[in-house]
Structures are given as structure tokens and as C-alpha cells.
Design a protein around this motif. Sequence first.
Motif, mmCIF file in Angstrom:
data_model
loop_
_atom_site.group_PDB
_atom_site.id
_atom_site.type_symbol
_atom_site.label_atom_id
_atom_site.label_comp_id
_atom_site.label_asym_id
_atom_site.label_seq_id
_atom_site.Cartn_x
_atom_site.Cartn_y
_atom_site.Cartn_z
ATOM 1 N N ASP A 191 46.718 39.379 41.851
ATOM 2 C CA ASP A 191 46.334 38.539 40.699
ATOM 3 C C ASP A 191 45.438 39.282 39.719
ATOM 4 O O ASP A 191 45.501 39.077 38.515
ATOM 5 N N ALA A 192 44.572 40.119 40.285
ATOM 6 C CA ALA A 192 43.553 40.746 39.437
ATOM 7 C C ALA A 192 44.126 41.804 38.499
ATOM 8 O O ALA A 192 43.406 42.306 37.634
ATOM 9 N N PHE A 193 45.415 42.107 38.652
ATOM 10 C CA PHE A 193 45.988 43.185 37.833
ATOM 11 C C PHE A 193 45.797 42.910 36.335
ATOM 12 O O PHE A 193 45.432 43.803 35.567
ATOM 13 N N SER A 194 46.022 41.650 35.941
ATOM 14 C CA SER A 194 45.934 41.352 34.509
ATOM 15 C C SER A 194 44.494 41.516 34.001
ATOM 16 O O SER A 194 44.270 41.885 32.845
ATOM 17 N N ALA A 196 42.465 43.767 35.094
ATOM 18 C CA ALA A 196 42.279 45.212 34.950
ATOM 19 C C ALA A 196 42.899 45.686 33.637
ATOM 20 O O ALA A 196 42.309 46.495 32.909
ATOM 21 N N VAL A 197 44.083 45.152 33.316
ATOM 22 C CA VAL A 197 44.753 45.533 32.067
ATOM 23 C C VAL A 197 43.862 45.147 30.890
ATOM 24 O O VAL A 197 43.649 45.927 29.952
ATOM 25 N N ASP A 198 43.321 43.951 30.993
ATOM 26 C CA ASP A 198 42.458 43.464 29.940
ATOM 27 C C ASP A 198 41.231 44.361 29.769
ATOM 28 O O ASP A 198 40.856 44.741 28.658
ATOM 29 N N PHE A 199 40.624 44.713 30.880
ATOM 30 C CA PHE A 199 39.422 45.539 30.831
ATOM 31 C C PHE A 199 39.718 46.890 30.187
ATOM 32 O O PHE A 199 38.938 47.411 29.391
ATOM 33 N N MET A 200 40.881 47.451 30.539
ATOM 34 C CA MET A 200 41.166 48.800 30.045
ATOM 35 C C MET A 200 41.680 48.833 28.615
ATOM 36 O O MET A 200 41.582 49.847 27.945
ATOM 37 N N PHE A 201 42.283 47.737 28.179
ATOM 38 C CA PHE A 201 42.931 47.832 26.874
ATOM 39 C C PHE A 201 42.406 46.907 25.786
ATOM 40 O O PHE A 201 42.841 47.025 24.642
ATOM 41 N N GLN A 272 39.783 42.431 42.536
ATOM 42 C CA GLN A 272 40.353 41.568 43.570
ATOM 43 C C GLN A 272 39.470 41.521 44.816
ATOM 44 O O GLN A 272 39.225 40.471 45.365
ATOM 45 N N TYR A 273 39.005 42.685 45.229
ATOM 46 C CA TYR A 273 38.306 42.743 46.517
ATOM 47 C C TYR A 273 36.842 43.137 46.398
ATOM 48 O O TYR A 273 36.124 43.171 47.378
#
Length: 445
Positions: A191-194, A196-201, A272-273
Amino acid sequence: MKIARFSRLGFILAAAGSAVGLGNIWKFPYIAGEYGGGAFVLVYLLTVLLIGFSIMIAEMLIGYLGRKDGVTSFEDLAPRNKALWKFGGFQGLAGLFIMIFYSVVIGWIFHYIVTSLSHLPSSVEEAESTFNTMLHSDVWTQLFYHTLAFIWITYVLTRGIKGGIEKMNLVLMPTLMIILLGMFAYAVSLDAFSRAVDFMFSPDWSKIDSDAFVTAVGHAFFTLSLGMGAILTYSASMEKGSNLVTNAFWVVFLDTSIAIVAGLMLFTFLYQYGSGPAKGPGLVFISLPAAFYEMGVIGNVFAVLFFLALAFAGLTSSVSLVEPMVQYFIDRFRWSRLRASVSMGLFFYLIGIVALLSNIDGYKEALTWGDKNFFDWVDHITAAIMLPAGGLVMALFVGFSIEKQRVEAALRPQLGIAFDAWYFSLRYITPVAMFIVMLSLMKVI
Ligand code: PFF
């Protein structure tokens, strides 16, 4: 004497092996975290695209045309002022300086491969105290693994371009990519992938000050291995008739995608963790192991694989950091490869011990100046000053010193109409941009 040359794939993997290193997997995520993600990442990506790629082609060209160590290549290719231009080649020294701390960090990674097999810290606090104990008081563990790194790197260098450097890269680089892609696929499913995308971009420009800017540009050079003659030295062993532009493209592409993949994967795991993007050099050694612990058994497997991949990335870069000076002593002083490799190895190994001690309580005080200890100063001076300065010298050399016909004859067939844009950017845009960086640097240091 028969001259050893890389195969085509061997060259791309070796140059990408040089570029993909601790910079991508250890440094990039933590400095991106430190400067708040998005905006920093964008400055870095723009630098890679607008400046990095064109200097990569220029640096490859110097090696490809020169066919010798950096100093000799500069000297041979300069139509005038040979004695002055030759100093461009001494940038190779920057690689040895980088190795002073690089080898110590590879040592930490070796240590983490071994400990992750049996134990992961159950909390960030535990992870932090484990890391800090190693860093600040455990001289012997660090020294042991630093020694191991020194032996490995020096051994590969003694085996030469074909039997050492190419061979190692042909095995380690594909393995590294498979490990990272496998773990990335798992991260995408979380779930946390999005986040991470947000944070990086998603850029938050308020986080960008001149310090962040200089760091992003410095990092673009560091991660692409530009400005110190590693790419130049490898390119001297490129096959005749190679396409420099395609080669440069592959190296930039692999380096950038691996940094992004590693960054997204790590931030996903941390969201996520763990406790979200951590700051500082401890990111992969503190927050990440604690996040792996939360994953359960698969966490142990991931931890070992991750640190293996990180070690591979570091080792393939290390040989390229030392090779320019090795090649220099072979070409200029007719040293044997064995003698040159061992001497250069000992240089970074012994000064590396000082860097290691500069983190140790009791020694630290004597080895700290201003806000940085010896270890951090070496990192800062090489990445923020020496590499961009070296990149500038290479751009000016290809842009203004080597005759245009010669550059054009080599590159017009490969670049087509883009040649003029590339040449213009190399002559004017890159130097001006680098000059601005140098100016903000004056404020920063
Ligand atoms: N590019 C390597 C990294 O990202 O870790 C470090 C490096 C290697 C810098 C070789 C400079 C160099 F010439």
C-alpha cells in the motif's frame, strides 16, 4: 604488448558498474530524505539530463581518443598548453580520496550481510544503538571488514581490465539488478508504494536552498562517476568503432533508473514497516533493518539480499575509483599492474583507517575540524568540489581545447543533428551552470 579491451557489453556493464554504487542505494535515498524528497529529486534529475549526459559523452570521448591514462590522454589530445591541460588527468586522485571513506562503508555493508543472516534489530532504537556502537566504538569489526574490502578491490585490480574488472562486472551487475528488481516488485505490491512515489516526485520548492542545490548537482556527478577520470580510463579500453552516445545513454539510463528503483523501494519499506523516510547516513543501516524486522522471516532474506546488492554496487564502483591512478602509474612510470594496484590499494586502505578512526570516540575529537570529522570532510570535498570541478575541466577541454573537426568527426555520425546542440551545451550551458554551482558553493562551505 597486447592491449586488453572491453567487449561491448563488458564496457557498458563496467561503466554502469562504476556509476551504480553506494551513491545510488546508500547516499541518494538519505540525501533525498534530508532535503525533503520531490524538489531535490527533480533538481538532481534535471542535472543528470542536461549536464550529466553531455559531460558523460565528453569524458568518454577523451578516453576513447586518448587511449591512455587520464594525464597522458589530456596531454596528447591538447593541441596547445599541454603542460597545463595535463592536470585535468590528475583528477584521478579524487577517486583515491573517495575510496578513503568508500571502503569503510563497504566494510559496514559486509558486516551487515553477516549479521542480517541471524539477527535483525526489533526496533529503530535497537538498530540505532547497534549501528552507533559499531560506528563509534567498534574499531576491530570495522577494521576487519575494511581490510576485506581492500583485499577484494586490490585483487580485482591486479587482474586487469579483462580478467578482473570486466569479469567482475559481468557477474555482479546482472545479479544486482535481479535482486533489486525482485525486491522492487514486492514493494510495488504494498500500500505504501504510492506514498513513496508521492514523496519522491511531488516537489516542495521551499525545501530547496543553495545547499540543497549544490548537493543535488554534486550528487549527479558523484552518481554518474563523472569528473574524475573513471569513465575516461574505462573508455580508453573501449572497442574501436564503439558508439559513444549509445554507451553514454545506457550508463546514464541504468544509473538513474537504479537510483529511482532503489529510492522508491526503500521509501516504500520505510513507510509500510518503519517510521517513514529517515534522514542521514544511517538510513539503510538503522531505519531499514528495523523495517526488515517487521516483515517477518522474509525480512531476513530481504536484508541479506539487499546488503549483498549494496556490496556489489560498492565493489564495482570501487575498482573504477582506483583504476585511473593504477593506469597512470602503468602508463607513465611503467609500473607493473601488480605494483600499481597494491600501492594504490594501500594508499586508500591506510588513510581509510584514519577516516574510520575519525568516527571513533576518543579519536574523533582530534580528527574533527569545524562541523565535520575527517570522514565527512573527505566525502564533502570530493563530491561537492572535486567532481564538479573535474566535470567542468572536461567540458572545457572538449568544448574549447580539442579541435572542433576532431570532435565532430568522432561524434557527428553518432549524434546527427543533435551534435550542434550537444557542442553548444558543452561549451556554454554546462560551464555557466557549473560556475553558478561553484559560486553557491563558496557560500556553502
Ligand atoms: N558513482 C559511484 C556511486 O554512485 O557510488 C561513485 C563513484 C565512482 C564516483 C567512480 C566517481 C567515480 F569516478
